[in-house]
Design a protein around this motif. Structure first.
Motif, PDB file in Angstrom:
ATOM      1  N   TYR A   1     112.814  19.227 101.211  1.00 50.96           N
ATOM      2  CA  TYR A   1     112.590  19.787 100.050  1.00 50.96           C
ATOM      3  C   TYR A   1     112.102  21.396 100.374  1.00 50.96           C
ATOM      4  N   ASN A   2     111.158  21.300 101.116  1.00 52.27           N
ATOM      5  CA  ASN A   2     110.435  22.697 101.645  1.00 52.27           C
ATOM      6  C   ASN A   2     111.401  23.453 102.104  1.00 52.27           C
ATOM      7  N   ALA A   3     112.184  23.016 103.117  1.00 50.32           N
ATOM      8  CA  ALA A   3     113.249  23.756 103.705  1.00 50.32           C
ATOM      9  C   ALA A   3     114.238  24.681 102.801  1.00 50.32           C
ATOM     10  N   PHE A   4     114.696  23.533 101.732  1.00 56.47           N
ATOM     11  CA  PHE A   4     115.807  23.949 100.698  1.00 56.47           C
ATOM     12  C   PHE A   4     115.074  24.969  99.647  1.00 56.47           C
ATOM     13  N   LEU A   5     113.873  25.081  99.458  1.00 55.60           N
ATOM     14  CA  LEU A   5     113.314  25.952  98.666  1.00 55.60           C
ATOM     15  C   LEU A   5     113.603  27.189  99.062  1.00 55.60           C
ATOM     16  N   ASN A   6     113.496  27.425 100.424  1.00 52.22           N
ATOM     17  CA  ASN A   6     113.687  28.851 100.938  1.00 52.22           C
ATOM     18  C   ASN A   6     115.357  29.369 100.962  1.00 52.22           C
ATOM     19  N   VAL A   7     115.877  28.428 100.593  1.00 55.10           N
ATOM     20  CA  VAL A   7     117.625  28.834 100.559  1.00 55.10           C
ATOM     21  C   VAL A   7     118.098  29.178  99.120  1.00 55.10           C
ATOM     22  N   ASP A   8     118.460  30.581  99.006  1.00 56.20           N
ATOM     23  CA  ASP A   8     118.884  30.962  97.791  1.00 56.20           C
ATOM     24  C   ASP A   8     119.816  30.354  97.198  1.00 56.20           C
ATOM     25  N   THR A   9     120.713  29.512  97.815  1.00 54.16           N
ATOM     26  CA  THR A   9     122.088  28.997  97.355  1.00 54.16           C
ATOM     27  C   THR A   9     121.857  27.589  96.863  1.00 54.16           C
ATOM     28  N   ILE A  10     120.520  27.109  97.240  1.00 54.45           N
ATOM     29  CA  ILE A  10     120.328  25.702  96.947  1.00 54.45           C
ATOM     30  C   ILE A  10     119.395  25.618  95.686  1.00 54.45           C
ATOM     31  N   ALA A  11     119.526  24.804  94.673  1.00 54.11           N
ATOM     32  CA  ALA A  11     118.544  24.630  93.782  1.00 54.11           C
ATOM     33  C   ALA A  11     118.138  23.087  93.793  1.00 54.11           C
ATOM     34  N   VAL A  12     117.010  22.915  94.433  1.00 54.55           N
ATOM     35  CA  VAL A  12     116.553  21.563  94.692  1.00 54.55           C
ATOM     36  C   VAL A  12     115.307  21.039  93.827  1.00 54.55           C
ATOM     37  N   THR A  13     115.393  19.247  93.690  1.00 53.23           N
ATOM     38  CA  THR A  13     114.329  18.877  92.880  1.00 53.23           C
ATOM     39  C   THR A  13     113.845  17.808  93.717  1.00 53.23           C
ATOM     40  N   GLN A  14     112.717  17.450  93.726  1.00 57.26           N
ATOM     41  CA  GLN A  14     112.190  16.308  94.537  1.00 57.26           C
ATOM     42  C   GLN A  14     111.431  15.170  93.459  1.00 57.26           C
ATOM     43  N   ILE A  15     111.955  14.015  93.677  1.00 57.31           N
ATOM     44  CA  ILE A  15     111.642  13.035  92.803  1.00 57.31           C
ATOM     45  C   ILE A  15     110.984  11.974  93.671  1.00 57.31           C
ATOM     46  N   ASN A  16     109.852  11.424  92.808  1.00 59.98           N
ATOM     47  CA  ASN A  16     109.042   9.960  93.529  1.00 59.98           C
ATOM     48  C   ASN A  16     109.901   8.876  93.503  1.00 59.98           C
ATOM     49  N   SER A  17     110.003   8.164  94.433  1.00 66.21           N
ATOM     50  CA  SER A  17     111.089   7.027  94.353  1.00 66.21           C
ATOM     51  C   SER A  17     110.664   5.860  93.501  1.00 66.21           C
ATOM     52  N   ARG A  18     109.228   5.934  92.966  1.00 70.35           N
ATOM     53  CA  ARG A  18     108.658   5.115  92.067  1.00 70.35           C
ATOM     54  C   ARG A  18     109.093   5.323  90.525  1.00 70.35           C
ATOM     55  N   LYS A  19     109.773   6.662  90.360  1.00 71.41           N
ATOM     56  CA  LYS A  19     109.930   7.146  89.200  1.00 71.41           C
ATOM     57  C   LYS A  19     111.364   7.442  89.030  1.00 71.41           C
ATOM     58  N   LEU A  20     112.306   6.450  88.802  1.00 69.54           N
ATOM     59  CA  LEU A  20     113.749   6.946  88.835  1.00 69.54           C
ATOM     60  C   LEU A  20     114.204   6.900  87.553  1.00 69.54           C
ATOM     61  N   GLU A  21     113.628   7.056  86.429  1.00 61.74           N
ATOM     62  CA  GLU A  21     113.952   6.765  84.918  1.00 61.74           C
ATOM     63  C   GLU A  21     114.704   8.143  84.774  1.00 61.74           C
ATOM     64  N   ASN A  22     114.169   9.390  84.982  1.00 58.36           N
ATOM     65  CA  ASN A  22     114.521  10.689  84.816  1.00 58.36           C
ATOM     66  C   ASN A  22     115.130  11.558  85.780  1.00 58.36           C
ATOM     67  N   ILE A  23     116.240  10.758  86.650  1.00 59.33           N
ATOM     68  CA  ILE A  23     116.791  11.729  87.682  1.00 59.33           C
ATOM     69  C   ILE A  23     117.652  12.651  87.137  1.00 59.33           C
ATOM     70  N   PRO A  24     117.595  13.892  87.600  1.00 60.53           N
ATOM     71  CA  PRO A  24     118.421  15.046  86.897  1.00 60.53           C
ATOM     72  C   PRO A  24     119.988  14.874  87.677  1.00 60.53           C
ATOM     73  N   GLN A  25     121.042  15.314  86.820  1.00 58.77           N
ATOM     74  CA  GLN A  25     122.134  15.290  87.521  1.00 58.77           C
ATOM     75  C   GLN A  25     121.983  16.489  88.713  1.00 58.77           C
ATOM     76  N   ALA A  26     123.126  16.284  89.833  1.00 58.30           N
ATOM     77  CA  ALA A  26     122.975  17.047  90.778  1.00 58.30           C
ATOM     78  C   ALA A  26     124.456  16.973  91.693  1.00 58.30           C
ATOM     79  N   ASP A  27     124.898  17.942  92.460  1.00 58.47           N
ATOM     80  CA  ASP A  27     125.779  17.877  93.203  1.00 58.47           C
ATOM     81  C   ASP A  27     125.687  16.825  94.452  1.00 58.47           C
ATOM     82  N   ILE A  28     124.582  16.812  94.812  1.00 55.29           N
ATOM     83  CA  ILE A  28     124.145  16.087  96.071  1.00 55.29           C
ATOM     84  C   ILE A  28     122.904  15.406  95.741  1.00 55.29           C
ATOM     85  N   THR A  29     122.713  13.943  95.793  1.00 51.93           N
ATOM     86  CA  THR A  29     121.362  13.459  95.574  1.00 51.93           C
ATOM     87  C   THR A  29     121.180  12.465  96.837  1.00 51.93           C
TER      88      THR A  29
END
Lengths: 231, 231
Positions: free
Chosen positions: A17-45
């Motif tokens: 997560y921290n590494a992707f935050l530094n990459v301009d061409t990546i939009a990253v979200t981190q989700i707790n594995s116990r809170k799977l109710e609201n996973i946003p859509q993404a190219d890669i999960t």
């Protein structure tokens, strides 16, 4: 822009997560594995959780392309009904230790060629060493890693124990430990092998065994035999 | 000025000779161990020959202070009738590889305190890491070195074999090998231990065993047990 969701708050998930935050061409979200109710859509999960809950967690995900980060779990163990892949980084991840991503080998796998290319693009945003590796190969790499990392560390442990028992500082072995690892960058393990086992120096081997406890003797004998047999 | 005679034309003798040539305060001569008729007098006579001929060669030397360079031979195995000592360098010596003497640990021993001080002066002309080590400690260090060097290299060998069998390039393991060695500079081997053995992850251990041949399985099992028992 590639959108990425990382599921899991462990070492791998957080470092990624921290590494992707530094990459301009990546939009990253981190989700707790116990809170799977609201996973946003993404190219890669990316599921970065313990091996034994990968199947269960993946079964709850409806995103289009789902990968895990495990060395020892098959791609087919993912239970999402959409596309599958693997994004395995061959490195030890510790909480407080910075990861040098440009050096990390990325082992990638995907069912679909276009998904593989997307994973490769993602890996290239962090690193330089990228390998197409199927599930069978990845499991073999994981075992090989146990030998060169976990088991090598046990050799250091025994060296340390022998030093302690004889009031010798372990630091005396440090240059040899570093040299042993550096040597393997330019020589094959066969070429780099030295010592009484490969010389079949029975007298020295006997003297060494006399200095060891029973557990250490067992290990000494079996590895000496392995060196002599070349297997 | 310290005068030094080195007996032996092997790797250790030749590397030492070349190193002393570059030190202003050392006058060094190298003698073939088969031509012992005309050994010049010297402050320190260094026997750098195979372990099994140290006793015989030392018995023929009349110089005042005689040392050997072996990790596994006692000081008392020297058979000269004059003063004895040991000048052991804990490093692998290969013919074509430059030795980084400032990093080499020098393990010194002498019967007489004044001789020890002379050896220390000699070691300081090449290196910085100098340890007083008695014959018993030195033998223990030699065994410990077999574990952290020879046996670690065998772990690399098995990793390499597993890679070859699965068409994976061994280079994929290089960053992990280097990281494993570097980690031990700041963590103890106990702190650095990771993997399925220490986690007692029976399922992964079983999966790994299924991928190995019989010899590899034996080694996997015994080292896994060693990690789990902490011995």
């Amino acid at each position: 822009m590639i959108s990425v969701v990382i599921i899991g708050n462990g070492n791998v998930g957080t470092h990624l997560y921290n590494a992707f935050l530094n990459v301009d061409t990546i939009a990253v979200t981190q989700i707790n594995s116990r809170k799977l109710e609201n996973i946003p859509q993404a190219d890669i999960t990316i599921i970065a959780v313990s091996d034994d809950v990968i199947a269960e967690i993946s079964s709850k995900i409806k995103n289009s392309f789902v990968v895990h980060t495990s060395g020892s779990v098959s791609m087919s163990d993912l239970k999402n009904k959409t596309n599958k892949g693997v994004f395995y980084m061959l490195q030890t991840f510790s909480k407080d230790k910075k990861i040098n991503f440009p050096e990390v080998p990325f082992c990638l796998e995907a069912e679909k060629e276009s998904d593989y290319q997307l994973l490769e693009k993602l890996a290239k945003s962090l690193g330089n060493n990228i390998y197409p590796i199927n599930s069978e190969q990845r499991k073999a790499i994981h075992v090989a890693a146990v030998f060169v990392n976990n088991f090598t560390n046990n050799m250091y442990k025994i060296g340390n124990d022998i030093c302690n028992k004889n009031n010798v500082p372990f630091e005396i072995l440090q240059p040899l430990i570093q040299e042993t690892a550096v040597k393997i960058k330019t020589l094959s393990p066969e070429e780099a092998q030295t010592g009484p086992a490969i010389r079949k120096d029975k007298k020295t081997i006997k003297n060494h065994l006399d200095l060891l406890n029973k557990e250490q003797q067992k290990i000494y004998k079996i590895i000496t035999k392995s060196i002599q047999n070349g297997n």
